[in-house]
Design a protein around this motif. Structure first.
Motif, mmCIF file in Angstrom:
data_model
loop_
_atom_site.group_PDB
_atom_site.id
_atom_site.type_symbol
_atom_site.label_atom_id
_atom_site.label_comp_id
_atom_site.label_asym_id
_atom_site.label_seq_id
_atom_site.Cartn_x
_atom_site.Cartn_y
_atom_site.Cartn_z
ATOM 1 N N HIS A 78 0.832 -1.198 0.000
ATOM 2 C CA HIS A 78 0.000 0.000 0.000
ATOM 3 C C HIS A 78 0.871 1.253 0.000
ATOM 4 C CE1 HIS A 78 -3.885 -2.098 1.499
ATOM 5 N NE2 HIS A 78 -4.008 -1.757 0.234
ATOM 6 N N GLU A 79 0.334 2.333 -0.587
ATOM 7 C CA GLU A 79 1.128 3.548 -0.749
ATOM 8 C C GLU A 79 1.596 4.128 0.578
ATOM 9 O OE1 GLU A 79 2.278 5.009 -3.497
ATOM 10 O OE2 GLU A 79 1.435 3.439 -4.751
ATOM 11 N N LEU A 105 5.697 -4.201 -7.549
ATOM 12 C CA LEU A 105 5.171 -2.839 -7.583
ATOM 13 C C LEU A 105 6.250 -1.814 -7.282
ATOM 14 C CD1 LEU A 105 1.687 -3.366 -5.915
ATOM 15 C CD2 LEU A 105 2.109 -2.578 -8.235
ATOM 16 N N LYS A 109 7.876 1.307 -9.656
ATOM 17 C CA LYS A 109 8.052 2.688 -9.197
ATOM 18 C C LYS A 109 9.487 3.159 -9.425
ATOM 19 C CE LYS A 109 4.523 2.899 -5.532
ATOM 20 N NZ LYS A 109 3.921 4.186 -5.951
ATOM 21 N N ALA A 237 -8.041 -0.298 -5.877
ATOM 22 C CA ALA A 237 -7.337 -1.024 -6.931
ATOM 23 C C ALA A 237 -6.400 -2.073 -6.366
ATOM 24 C CB ALA A 237 -6.550 -0.036 -7.802
ATOM 25 N N SER A 238 -5.818 -1.817 -5.204
ATOM 26 C CA SER A 238 -4.797 -2.721 -4.667
ATOM 27 C C SER A 238 -5.378 -4.000 -4.071
ATOM 28 C CB SER A 238 -3.988 -2.000 -3.586
ATOM 29 O OG SER A 238 -4.842 -1.569 -2.537
ATOM 30 N N ARG A 262 -6.375 2.959 -14.845
ATOM 31 C CA ARG A 262 -5.011 2.450 -15.042
ATOM 32 C C ARG A 262 -4.491 1.703 -13.828
ATOM 33 N NH1 ARG A 262 -4.569 7.370 -17.765
ATOM 34 N NH2 ARG A 262 -3.718 8.403 -15.924
ATOM 35 N N SER A 263 -4.857 2.152 -12.623
ATOM 36 C CA SER A 263 -4.340 1.480 -11.429
ATOM 37 C C SER A 263 -4.908 0.065 -11.316
ATOM 38 C CB SER A 263 -4.661 2.293 -10.175
ATOM 39 O OG SER A 263 -6.050 2.536 -10.059
ATOM 40 N N ARG A 266 -2.991 -2.026 -13.810
ATOM 41 C CA ARG A 266 -1.632 -2.308 -13.342
ATOM 42 C C ARG A 266 -1.631 -3.404 -12.282
ATOM 43 N NH1 ARG A 266 -0.499 2.335 -11.772
ATOM 44 N NH2 ARG A 266 -0.723 2.123 -9.520
ATOM 45 N N ILE A 267 -2.569 -3.323 -11.340
ATOM 46 C CA ILE A 267 -2.626 -4.344 -10.294
ATOM 47 C C ILE A 267 -2.960 -5.708 -10.886
ATOM 48 C CG2 ILE A 267 -3.964 -5.119 -8.301
ATOM 49 C CD1 ILE A 267 -1.932 -3.084 -7.521
ATOM 50 N N THR A 302 -12.100 2.540 -11.025
ATOM 51 C CA THR A 302 -11.472 3.322 -9.965
ATOM 52 C C THR A 302 -12.347 4.533 -9.651
ATOM 53 O OG1 THR A 302 -10.227 4.563 -11.632
ATOM 54 C CG2 THR A 302 -9.143 2.643 -10.642
#
Length: 549
Positions: A78-79, A105, A109, A237-238, A262-263, A266-267, A302
């Motif tokens: 997670h961010e 992930l 980045k 999204a995660s 997009r998220s 990507r996931i 999203t």
């Protein structure tokens, strides 16, 4: 601990972020002259800092001691646990450790930031493994959370063992992954746990957080209710388990999946690259989704937090290739993050105005939290039986409440710390022994600056009170412009009176003051500000310019 805060024959804990707040997790453990970092997260501004999106913990303390830092261990992806990696990891100059999904992930980045060759990223593959980092022996322990590969850490030191929970919950049907069992956790407790450093987010929730399996049943029931309608589900999204659930629901209800965001894409890609979502339905594109009968498409989108550029907001505005019309349904399979209420409400009101039905987790069991409620906290206290509880990952009210809960449940000691307070866990009685500099940084454009620096502070003042610009001519004449004052039709009269006041202020200057640049500027500034306050009640920033001749 030495005067320079170097750990000696002791075990220290220091949070630089995530204690006293939810998000921005950065934790340090110190032992025998060395430091270990657990997580390197960020937070989002939420409007607190105008013009800024990303907020970081100030790492000055450990940056000055980077030579004593042995590594950065990441609990999950997670961010608020990995988001600061591309901004600080290269400067810290130590390896990152993560399990495969998290590492993938993080690697992306780093690649986006052009740092692939500058940061060592070590993937913990085998059974989430055990590794030695300086004086710390670390074992990854999988626990359920709202993302794949959530992990606690068992940190063994010469002075005792720490169970660092990360973000977690108990889930008998997690859909994705195999969490550490009660028997395994009891065995860890039997061997002795000095300290439990524990997630506090949901301490006020009197019920367990609930199972992802129950969400499957809830979502299946809701989608079946709307058999002839286009259904959109928005979720974090995660949450790979939720994506698996939604893929299964689509298959069970005879719907094709379409992904908007997009998220989410990507996931899905990262999850499948790491062995998850292997049987997820092949998504259809937007054009195909719109051609399908309404009851044969399930849109995953999203934007459940009201993000203005996310897919759901654009669909609500009817500015997206995917369209919903009256009678269609949006399921909010996510919780409302505090601070996002207005943004979420704006999107929901736009949907409602178009006759689109909405269902949230308050109406149906279509979402469960990834953090432990009180029964889960009490269970892990009983299984691990730590000597000391250190609440983290929460606002002060959450951490204080968890300390009370732990003490009431029989934990001998609890230390409620906040960012910047060094806690000695052993030897001797645990407690706070020092406080070091801590604070916040923000990404302002492309530059990382102090959150309380001049640029952000001035921007906040401008947003609150506006700006008056004064260009001085000869003899106290002035050209005046006002930006952001609530005057509207009164603006011309205000500008005329302000020019008059500035001329009057200049005329009152005597002797040498009439040719002193600083005196002239200050007289004009005060005159303009007083006029603005008299007309509007605002105290704007005033900038006085004297053109060079």
């Amino acid at each position: 601990m030495k005067a320079n805060f170097a750990p000696e024959e002791e075990l220290l804990f220091l949070a630089l972020g995530g204690s006293g707040e939810i998000g921005m997790n950065v934790n340090l453990y110190g032992c025998r002259g060395r430091w270990l970092m657990v997580d390197l997260g960020m937070s989002f501004s939420g409007g607190e800092y105008p013009g800024v999106d990303l907020v970081f913990a100030d790492l000055e303390f450990i940056e000055e001691r980077a030579a004593q830092l042995d590594g950065i261990v990441l609990t999950h992806a997670h961010e608020d646990h990995i988001g600061a990696v591309p901004y600080f990891a290269a400067d810290l100059g130590v390896p990152l450790f993560a399990t495969p999904f998290t590492a993938d992930l993080v690697a992306r980045k780093l690649a986006e930031a052009g740092l692939t060759d500058e940061v060592a990223l070590i993937v913990i593959e085998e059974d989430h493994g055990t590794l030695q980092i300086g004086p710390f022996t670390i074992t990854y322990l999988p626990l359920a959370h709202s993302i794949a590969e959530g992990n606690a850490l068992l940190i063994e030191t010469p002075f005792g063992r720490v169970f660092h929970s990360g973000d977690w919950k108990l889930d008998e049907d997690p859909i994705i992954g195999t969490p550490t069992t009660e028997e395994e956790l009891r065995a860890i407790g039997d061997e002795g746990v000095l300290a439990l450093v524990c997630d506090s987010t949901n301490v006020f929730n009197p019920a367990p957080s609930g199972s992802e399996g129950a969400v499957h049943r809830g979502l299946l029931e809701e989608v079946r209710k709307h058999s002839n309608k286009r259904v959109l589900v928005t979720t974090f999204a995660s949450n790979v388990a939720r994506m698996q659930t939604l893929g299964d629901v689509a298959r069970e209800t005879g719907r094709q999946v379409c992904i908007a965001g997009r998220s989410l894409e990507r996931i899905l890609e990262v999850a499948q690259d790491n062995g998850y979502l292997a049987d997820f339905p092949e998504p259809v594109d937007f054009d195909t989704a719109m051609r399908l009968p309404r009851g044969e498409v399930l849109i995953l989108a999203t934007g459940g937090q009201g993000e203005p550029r996310a897919a759901l907001a654009r669909i609500a505005e009817d500015s997206h290739p995917l369209a919903l019309t009256a009678g269609d349904v949006v399921l909010f399979s996510s919780r409302q993050i505090p601070g996002n209420e207005l943004a979420i409400g704006l999107v929901q009101n736009r949907l409602a105005a178009r006759g689109i039905e909405m269902v949230t987790d308050r109406q149906s069991e279509i979402h469960v939290s990834g953090h432990p409620g009180r029964p889960e906290l009490e269970a892990i206290y009983d299984w691990l039986r730590p000597q000391v509880l250190v609440p983290v990952h929460g606002e002060m009210r959450h951490m204080q409440e968890q300390a009370r809960l732990g003490l009431a449940r029989g934990i001998p000691s609890a230390v409620v710390q906040r960012n910047g307070e060094i806690v000695r866990l052993a030897p001797g009685a645990p407690g706070k022994i020092a406080e070091v500099r801590n604070g916040r940084l923000v990404l302002d454009g492309d530059i990382i600056v102090p959150a309380d620096g001049d640029a952000v502070t001035m921007r906040r003042r401008l947003s609150r009170d506006g700006l008056v610009i004064v260009v001085l001519g000869k003899g106290g004449t002035a050209h005046v412009e006002a930006i952001g004052l609530p005057l509207d039709e009164d603006l011309p009269a205000f500008l005329e009176e302000t020019r008059f006041d500035i001329a009057g202020a200049f005329s009152k200057l005597k002797g040498a003051a009439r040719s002193d640049r600083a005196e002239i500027v200050e007289a004009a500034r005060l005159a303009a500000r007083r006029a603005a306050q008299r007309w509007s009640g605002k105290r704007p920033q005033v900038r006085v310019i004297i053109p060079e001749v």
